[in-house]
Scaffold this motif. Sequence first.
Motif, PDB file in Angstrom:
ATOM      1  N   LYS A  36       0.511   2.440  -9.891  1.00 48.58           N
ATOM      2  CA  LYS A  36       0.557   0.976  -9.985  1.00 48.58           C
ATOM      3  C   LYS A  36      -0.800   0.390  -9.616  1.00 48.58           C
ATOM      4  O   LYS A  36      -1.494   0.909  -8.751  1.00 48.58           O
ATOM      5  N   GLN A  54       0.411  -4.933  -9.018  1.00 46.54           N
ATOM      6  CA  GLN A  54       1.813  -4.569  -9.246  1.00 46.54           C
ATOM      7  C   GLN A  54       2.507  -4.156  -7.948  1.00 46.54           C
ATOM      8  O   GLN A  54       3.719  -4.074  -7.916  1.00 46.54           O
ATOM      9  N   GLN A  55       1.745  -3.894  -6.900  1.00 47.39           N
ATOM     10  CA  GLN A  55       2.317  -3.466  -5.633  1.00 47.39           C
ATOM     11  C   GLN A  55       2.646  -4.673  -4.768  1.00 47.39           C
ATOM     12  O   GLN A  55       1.989  -5.705  -4.838  1.00 47.39           O
ATOM     13  N   GLU A  81       3.565  -2.346   0.565  1.00 48.94           N
ATOM     14  CA  GLU A  81       3.262  -1.071  -0.096  1.00 48.94           C
ATOM     15  C   GLU A  81       1.752  -0.849  -0.158  1.00 48.94           C
ATOM     16  O   GLU A  81       1.261   0.244   0.108  1.00 48.94           O
ATOM     17  N   ARG A  82       1.020  -1.897  -0.488  1.00 51.18           N
ATOM     18  CA  ARG A  82      -0.440  -1.799  -0.579  1.00 51.18           C
ATOM     19  C   ARG A  82      -1.047  -1.461   0.788  1.00 51.18           C
ATOM     20  O   ARG A  82      -1.914  -0.592   0.905  1.00 51.18           O
ATOM     21  N   GLU A 131      -0.078   2.228   1.768  1.00 47.59           N
ATOM     22  CA  GLU A 131      -0.836   3.209   0.995  1.00 47.59           C
ATOM     23  C   GLU A 131      -2.314   3.213   1.373  1.00 47.59           C
ATOM     24  O   GLU A 131      -2.953   4.259   1.380  1.00 47.59           O
TER      25      GLU A 131
END
Length: 186
Positions: free
Chosen positions: A11, A15-16, A20-21, A24
């Motif tokens: 992604k 899109q995240q 989540e970003r 990660e």
Amino acid sequence: MPDASPPTPPKSPQQQGAWERHIETALWNSRFLVMLAVVPSLLGSLILFIVGTVDILTVVADVLRYYLIGDTPNIHDSLVPDIIIAVDIYLIAIVLLIFGLGIYRLFVSRIDQAEARFPHHPFNVASLDQLKDKIARVVILAVIIEFFRAVVDIRFATPLEAIYLAISVLALAAALYLMSLGHKGE
């Protein structure tokens, strides 16, 4: 039969979700934890290179004093073992250097100067298996050097002990030969 569809692309940041970003990013940046192994390995390597060099310079000074001044005890009994010990120290320093730089290259970043100018340099490892293999080769050499250091001090009591020594040297030679066969293409 398993689905042969291509893997989905990652992604994009747009899109995240925010969590989540962030997660990660934190996970990706955790690769810098290997610096806790890289920096001490390089420092240990530096220290061992210095110790090995001082040991060699001490041997050189002892030899010069023995032959030029004559005030040193006989150096012939300690000369070869002292040099072998220094070589062993250098080999361990090389192991630490290959380990530190190899781990850095695998987990943090490529070493661009090494890859551009010296593509087959020992520091350019492509996998952990290749790193382990390079380290194992140097460790085997260090073990062989340590073996020969021990052999220098052996005093044989029986002829059978001399035969055991000959068999062990033959076994080491065979191991080196077999190891070289496995690495002929490199």
